[in-house]
Design a protein around this motif. Structure first.
Motif, PDB file in Angstrom:
ATOM      1  N   LEU A 279       0.853  -1.176  -0.121  1.00 32.56           N
ATOM      2  CA  LEU A 279       0.027   0.216  -0.072  1.00 32.56           C
ATOM      3  C   LEU A 279       0.672   1.209   0.092  1.00 32.56           C
ATOM      4  CD1 LEU A 279      -2.841  -0.942   2.518  1.00 32.56           C
ATOM      5  CD2 LEU A 279      -3.247  -0.639   0.078  1.00 32.56           C
ATOM      6  N   MET A 280       1.974   1.075   0.379  1.00 28.55           N
ATOM      7  CA  MET A 280       2.872   2.356   0.627  1.00 28.55           C
ATOM      8  C   MET A 280       3.190   3.151  -0.646  1.00 28.55           C
ATOM      9  SD  MET A 280       6.628   1.070   1.820  1.00 28.55           S
ATOM     10  CE  MET A 280       7.501   0.643   0.377  1.00 28.55           C
ATOM     11  N   PRO A 281       3.243   2.605  -1.858  1.00 23.14           N
ATOM     12  CA  PRO A 281       3.362   3.693  -2.841  1.00 23.14           C
ATOM     13  C   PRO A 281       2.094   4.213  -3.155  1.00 23.14           C
ATOM     14  CG  PRO A 281       4.180   1.287  -3.497  1.00 23.14           C
ATOM     15  CD  PRO A 281       3.313   1.251  -2.281  1.00 23.14           C
ATOM     16  N   ILE A 282       0.797   3.864  -2.650  1.00 24.98           N
ATOM     17  CA  ILE A 282      -0.494   4.606  -3.043  1.00 24.98           C
ATOM     18  C   ILE A 282      -0.064   6.008  -2.235  1.00 24.98           C
ATOM     19  CG2 ILE A 282      -2.792   4.674  -2.570  1.00 24.98           C
ATOM     20  CD1 ILE A 282      -3.028   1.831  -3.254  1.00 24.98           C
ATOM     21  N   VAL A 283       0.211   6.254  -1.149  1.00 20.37           N
ATOM     22  CA  VAL A 283       0.285   7.376  -0.055  1.00 20.37           C
ATOM     23  C   VAL A 283       1.129   8.224  -0.862  1.00 20.37           C
ATOM     24  CG1 VAL A 283       0.527   8.331   1.924  1.00 20.37           C
ATOM     25  CG2 VAL A 283      -0.651   6.108   1.882  1.00 20.37           C
ATOM     26  N   ALA A 284       2.364   7.712  -1.130  1.00 19.01           N
ATOM     27  CA  ALA A 284       3.329   8.496  -1.873  1.00 19.01           C
ATOM     28  C   ALA A 284       2.859   9.249  -3.134  1.00 19.01           C
ATOM     29  CB  ALA A 284       4.747   7.856  -2.102  1.00 19.01           C
ATOM     30  N   SER A 285       2.363   8.215  -4.054  1.00 20.56           N
ATOM     31  CA  SER A 285       2.107   8.797  -5.370  1.00 20.56           C
ATOM     32  C   SER A 285       0.925   9.776  -5.244  1.00 20.56           C
ATOM     33  CB  SER A 285       1.498   7.809  -6.180  1.00 20.56           C
ATOM     34  OG  SER A 285       0.590   7.895  -7.184  1.00 20.56           O
TER      35      SER A 285
ATOM     36  N   VAL B  10       9.227  19.822  -3.511  1.00 20.51           N
ATOM     37  CA  VAL B  10       7.878  19.119  -3.128  1.00 20.51           C
ATOM     38  C   VAL B  10       7.792  17.857  -3.249  1.00 20.51           C
ATOM     39  CG1 VAL B  10       5.602  19.169  -3.743  1.00 20.51           C
ATOM     40  CG2 VAL B  10       7.005  21.378  -4.115  1.00 20.51           C
ATOM     41  N   THR B  11       8.389  17.021  -4.300  1.00 21.91           N
ATOM     42  CA  THR B  11       8.312  15.605  -4.266  1.00 21.91           C
ATOM     43  C   THR B  11       8.970  14.923  -3.117  1.00 21.91           C
ATOM     44  OG1 THR B  11       8.584  15.797  -6.548  1.00 21.91           O
ATOM     45  CG2 THR B  11       8.613  13.585  -5.895  1.00 21.91           C
ATOM     46  N   THR B  12      10.245  15.539  -2.808  1.00 25.09           N
ATOM     47  CA  THR B  12      10.893  15.154  -1.576  1.00 25.09           C
ATOM     48  C   THR B  12      10.081  15.312  -0.352  1.00 25.09           C
ATOM     49  OG1 THR B  12      12.870  16.102  -2.354  1.00 25.09           O
ATOM     50  CG2 THR B  12      13.034  15.476  -0.147  1.00 25.09           C
ATOM     51  N   VAL B  13       9.541  16.367   0.025  1.00 24.55           N
ATOM     52  CA  VAL B  13       8.584  16.419   1.153  1.00 24.55           C
ATOM     53  C   VAL B  13       7.509  15.539   1.083  1.00 24.55           C
ATOM     54  CG1 VAL B  13       6.851  18.046   2.130  1.00 24.55           C
ATOM     55  CG2 VAL B  13       9.005  19.055   1.266  1.00 24.55           C
ATOM     56  N   THR B  14       6.768  15.273   0.041  1.00 21.26           N
ATOM     57  CA  THR B  14       5.477  14.685  -0.180  1.00 21.26           C
ATOM     58  C   THR B  14       5.898  13.210  -0.057  1.00 21.26           C
ATOM     59  OG1 THR B  14       5.535  14.455  -2.390  1.00 21.26           O
ATOM     60  CG2 THR B  14       4.082  15.960  -1.210  1.00 21.26           C
TER      61      THR B  14
END
Lengths: 432, 432
Positions: free
Chosen positions: B302-308, B411-415
């Motif tokens: 599931l973890m890639p979903i949150v990041a994406s 921004v990507t780093t932060v998210t």
């Protein structure tokens, strides 16, 4: 900003250009705007309304007493009125049309009969034209006698035949530097290009840009002159098209900085929903490899790197492709070369980052095999990203879908699924 | 495309507009281009050279016999010559300057003395000006006598005082419709705005757009008239600026569709390298939770979903912010409201997707607690994404860094970091 002294506001606002007044209205808060408009509605003229962004325009118009609104609208050229009313609700539109005098209303209504975003909506009806056989001197005398009817800005005299078909045009500069007795049809310009009223406005902007036009006559289906489009209109369209591409590529629909929270949420929601589906697809791929991940947790640690690199490389290719399609630089004749180039770029960058990530995998987890797996996955994913980045927008464009709008989701799906599958699949084959 | 018959090529190419000839040259392959140029170098005139994209221009120029090149350059206006030579290597530039006659060479060299991307580089030196006290009639007679010296296009007569300082301008349309005996200074336009020669070209384009200018006089440090900028130049700059923003936002540097594989690889490499560092940072966060992932593999699924989702929401906010900064719509006075809006949008979309993902987690893995964890992580990450999306570009802009270029990586780093940390951290707290 506000005290209750109208004269003071007048003094402050008077020297401002209408565009700056509109910017000011956009940047203050809704409450400040309300107080300002209540005190100073007389200051809002037609030009300020034209400059306001669409969302705010209706809010401001709702505030204006009808006589102020009528006055404001009457001073505008027909194309500006069309621009003002075309997306309004029917009742508000009717109120504004009623404020116009007969001739102007007919002009606006005819413009509205053309399709949205067509040359017919963009053009102004006020045209300076002349019979082909007139001389420079006759035309100058005519202009001097009809000075009150002339549009605010015009750059060409359009020559028409007896059936009102445009046959050429003359620049004002050329006319001014030519002797009075010369016929206008002796000094016409090569750049003359009539535009059909039904042509989409992005094609119009493209023609202005490609052929360096300053103004162009607009003709109806029978080839008769119905209006003129000038470069400032084309510039606005081009600006709007680029803006639209930027926002669509980022998954932001239309919408301005002044939209409210709920509107903005609604605009951004669909893209996030599409992305969720994409992400879940990627998760389903990962789920196939749960056993492998349970055995080697390092896979879970490294796997977002492959996907993220693929996503970025894909975005690079697709952005270049989307712009090249928009500017008509990508055509059948160079497609194959561009595809090969993207594949080449993907392969080379893939190889470079394969080496880097192979070493990272080796040093971090002390496993040469894990390094090899991530390296191989990196090459595969960047190659696929390059190809998907160019092919997805091209195919969407051929299918009649705006590539700026939909490419991102497809390309990310491809790079996520391929990235996870290549990395985890290779891991199962080689490590377990 | 090619056989060896020059006359046939001439017949085919003759009706084409220079811009279309340039497009054709851009779209055929390098080998085809070489054969075409060998047969048909006489067909390449100055305008075709102007229309070619920069990368190809040098390639084509290298092919032209020097007399053809000299002829091609001599027919251009000074601003087009500057545009042609400003990024050339010194030797090639000198060869072209030598082909010009004395006066033109001096004009081009003076333009080149202004900073890159300034109004001084953009302007043309050919100006139509008049002493303030002249009448319409005197001006028309003057134009008729000097018709050979007039620039190809001009839209205003610029009035100058005895020290050559511009004091106003008159549109040609206004002049044509006014009686001969009226003084020009009686019919000047309000839109008059002199532009300093050192002003950056994006400021120039902004002024043209904001104030609907058609042409504007350019002045030196002493306020003296040195040239004029017309709307077509401003349109090109504006187009280039939007294009640059689009490509920078996607992590693609400059570069056209005709660059070779290695050039393109080099342009895209830096952004991918930055992204790799970002991705490794995110991996380091995941590595802190290896034990948790080994225990509950569903976390890895599931973890890639949150990041994406966070990455996408962040991109939406930052794109809107970058454009608003570029168009000067985001200022100190509305920053706070826009930040609050982004936070609100992030929160609402976060809550909606929290419910969706909570249900997905529950149904897929049968664990209400896991559903709760992913739901909470979603809210946190979309809220943070909205805030980072607006604050990062604003801070970069204040620091003098182009927000289009650098915001994406930050921004990507932060998210990524926040997304993984929130999801995995909550999982450790609540599930283990």
């Amino acid at each position: 900003v506000l005290d209750d002294d109208v004269a003071a506001i007048d003094r402050l606002m008077e020297p401002l250009h209408p565009a700056d007044v509109a910017d000011l209205l956009e940047q203050i808060s809704a409450a400040e705007r309300e107080s300002l408009l209540q005190l100073w509605s007389t200051g809002i003229d037609g030009e300020v309304l034209s400059e306001l962004e669409e969302g705010l325009r209706e809010e401001v118009i709702a505030f204006l007493p009808s006589h102020v609104l009528a006055e404001a609208v009457r001073e505008l050229d027909s194309d500006d009125v069309v621009d003002l009313v075309e997306y309004m609700e029917d009742a508000q539109q009717a109120a504004i049309l009623d404020a116009l005098d007969e001739a102007d209303r007919a002009a606006v209504e005819e413009a509205l009969s053309y399709p949205e975003d067509s040359a017919g909506r963009l053009m102004q009806r006020e045209v300076v034209r002349a019979p082909e056989h007139w001389t420079v001197g006759e035309m100058i005398d005519h202009l001097r006698h009809h000075k009150a009817d002339l549009p605010e800005q015009f750059y060409h005299i359009i020559l028409v035949d007896p059936r009102m078909k445009p046959t050429g045009y003359v620049t004002l500069g050329r006319m001014l530097s030519t002797a009075r007795e010369v016929e206008l049809n002796q000094i016409t310009e090569d750049s003359f290009r009539p535009i059909p009223a039904t042509q989409p406005e992005e094609e119009v902007a493209y023609a202005f840009n490609q052929y360096h036009l300053i103004s162009a006559p607009v003709v109806d289906d029978d080839g008769r002159l119905v209006g003129v489009i000038t470069i400032d209109d084309a510039m606005i369209v081009q600006d709007a098209e680029a803006e639209e591409d930027i926002l669509r590529l980022a998954g932001v629909g239309e919408g301005g900085l002044n939209d409210r929270v709920l509107e903005t949420t609604k605009q951004r929601f669909p893209w996030l929903a599409v992305n969720l589906v994409t992400a879940i697809l990627a998760s389903l791929v990962i789920a196939q490899f749960e056993a492998a991940i349970a055995q080697i947790v390092a896979l879970a640690v490294l796997m977002p790197i492959v996907a993220s690199m693929g996503g970025n490389a894909g975005t690079q290719s697709l952005t270049v492709a989307v712009r090249a399609i928009a500017t008509k630089d990508l055509t059948r004749s160079n497609l194959m070369r561009v595809v090969l180039r993207e594949a080449g770029v993907g392969l080379i960058n893939g190889l470079i980052f394969a080496v880097v990530m192979g070493l990272v995998g080796l040093v971090w987890f002390g496993s040469p095999m894990l390094g090899g797996v991530i390296a191989a996955a990196m090459v595969i994913n960047l190659l696929v990203a390059g190809l998907a980045g160019i092919l997805v927008p091209v195919v969407l464009d051929r299918l009649g879908v705006d590539p700026a709008l939909a490419s991102g989701a497809f390309v990310t799906t491809v790079t996520d699924v391929v990235g996870f599958f290549a990395f985890l699949g290779l891991a199962v084959l080689l490590l377990i």
